[in-house]
Enzyme design. Structure first.
Site, PDB file in Angstrom:
ATOM      1  N   GLN A  97       0.834  -1.197   0.000  1.00 41.35           N
ATOM      2  CA  GLN A  97       0.000   0.000   0.000  1.00 41.35           C
ATOM      3  C   GLN A  97       0.869   1.246   0.000  1.00 41.35           C
ATOM      4  O   GLN A  97       1.676   1.464   0.900  1.00 41.35           O
ATOM      5  CB  GLN A  97      -0.934   0.016   1.212  1.00 41.35           C
ATOM      6  CG  GLN A  97      -1.862   1.227   1.226  1.00 41.35           C
ATOM      7  CD  GLN A  97      -2.852   1.192   2.374  1.00 41.35           C
ATOM      8  OE1 GLN A  97      -3.112   0.131   2.940  1.00 41.35           O
ATOM      9  NE2 GLN A  97      -3.402   2.342   2.705  1.00 41.35           N
ATOM     10  N   CYS A 103      -6.762   1.443   1.814  1.00 45.90           N
ATOM     11  CA  CYS A 103      -6.673   0.023   2.163  1.00 45.90           C
ATOM     12  C   CYS A 103      -7.829  -0.766   1.565  1.00 45.90           C
ATOM     13  O   CYS A 103      -7.685  -1.959   1.267  1.00 45.90           O
ATOM     14  CB  CYS A 103      -6.616  -0.160   3.669  1.00 45.90           C
ATOM     15  SG  CYS A 103      -7.939   0.641   4.596  1.00 45.90           S
ATOM     16  N   HIS A 177      -9.264  -0.323   9.295  1.00 49.44           N
ATOM     17  CA  HIS A 177      -8.352  -0.808   8.261  1.00 49.44           C
ATOM     18  C   HIS A 177      -8.911  -2.076   7.616  1.00 49.44           C
ATOM     19  O   HIS A 177      -9.482  -2.934   8.295  1.00 49.44           O
ATOM     20  CB  HIS A 177      -6.982  -1.099   8.879  1.00 49.44           C
ATOM     21  CG  HIS A 177      -5.933  -1.486   7.901  1.00 49.44           C
ATOM     22  ND1 HIS A 177      -5.501  -0.649   6.884  1.00 49.44           N
ATOM     23  CD2 HIS A 177      -5.206  -2.638   7.764  1.00 49.44           C
ATOM     24  CE1 HIS A 177      -4.571  -1.251   6.182  1.00 49.44           C
ATOM     25  NE2 HIS A 177      -4.378  -2.467   6.687  1.00 49.44           N
ATOM     26  N   ASP A 192      -2.199  -7.828   3.935  1.00 50.47           N
ATOM     27  CA  ASP A 192      -2.287  -6.458   4.432  1.00 50.47           C
ATOM     28  C   ASP A 192      -1.258  -5.648   3.664  1.00 50.47           C
ATOM     29  O   ASP A 192      -0.052  -5.944   3.723  1.00 50.47           O
ATOM     30  CB  ASP A 192      -1.992  -6.429   5.936  1.00 50.47           C
ATOM     31  CG  ASP A 192      -2.161  -5.040   6.548  1.00 50.47           C
ATOM     32  OD1 ASP A 192      -2.121  -4.042   5.813  1.00 50.47           O
ATOM     33  OD2 ASP A 192      -2.337  -4.964   7.782  1.00 50.47           O
TER      34      ASP A 192
END
Length: 251
Positions: A97, A103, A177, A192
């Site tokens: 990211q 996100c 998130h 993630d």
């Protein structure tokens, strides 16, 4: 990314219509979409979710423990890297990211890129992945990826304004998130975009052990990870969790 690109965006709402519409814009086939998942353990609520579920997106409140864990290697890592283990051939596709508050976008990219059989052949995401093959299941920060993120930023902006609640300004710091869970070669992974080590292996799936069809809602490891995040959230934030599943469309 280019200097002209805005590096902060309006966060996406955890809404199946928002994610489903965005996914269709990127090339998700009409036979598949995102659905709300209201429980991972209640049989009556699970009965409403079309199966199989190919990816799960979790929205959770950030906590001291969740932030700390980003720097720790999971115990499953050692098992999966054992040379005697022939189950895990490749890691899933993972994107780092680089855009703040995006996100949700990266969670969607993780869901779709690791289920390319659900994409139409002429889709913009399928074309990008075909033109930019991924070495070792990971995209580094390169110009091709940056340009692709820029190219879909307008679609992202449109979808970020289509939720049921007012979206916060792009510059605001958010307390929630998005992450994604997918299966690859019989292993459940947590993706993630902020985790610099890339895809996080959680362990072998039940489906791999039984040679059955992968369905993430059948996986105890997924339930364990949800419980871990929920248990580490403050009492005031425990109602901020939500789950979306990528599965067959009812239409």
């Amino acid at each position: 990314m280019s200097e002209q690109e805005v590096k902060s965006v309006i966060p996406l709402e955890s809404n199946p219509e928002v994610f489903g519409g965005f996914a269709k814009s990127l090339g998700l086939h009409d036979a598949w979409t995102f659905q709300d998942i209201y429980s991972l353990v209640d049989p009556d609520l699970l009965a409403f979710v079309p199966r199989p579920v190919k990816a799960v997106i979790l929205l959770f409140p950030l906590s001291e423990e969740s932030e700390k864990e980003l720097t720790e290697k999971p115990e499953a890592e050692a098992v999966l890297q054992d040379p005697s283990n022939s189950t895990n051939k490749n890691y899933p596709i993972w994107f780092k990211q680089t855009v703040r508050n995006a996100c949700g976008l990266y969670a969607l990219l993780h869901s779709l890129s690791n289920n390319q059989d659900l994409l139409t052949e002429d889709s913009i995401l399928k074309q990008f992945l075909t033109s930019n093959p991924v070495p070792h299941g990971k995209y580094s920060n390169n110009e091709a990826l940056d340009n692709f993120i820029v190219s879909i930023s307008e679609i992202y902006h449109e979808r970020s304004l289509q939720g049921d609640t007012a979206a916060p300004p792009a510059e605001n710091e958010v307390e929630l998130h998005f992450i994604t869970f997918v299966e690859k070669d019989g292993v459940l992974y947590e993706l993630d975009g902020r985790n610099s080590s890339g895809a996080k292996p959680l362990g072998k799936t039940v489906a791999a052990e039984s040679n059955g069809e992968p369905d993430l809602l059948n996986e105890p490891l997924l339930k364990e990870r949800f419980e871990w995040y929920h248990n580490n959230a403050s009492e005031s934030m425990k109602l901020q969790f939500s789950l979306l599943g990528l599965g067959p469309s009812l239409n």
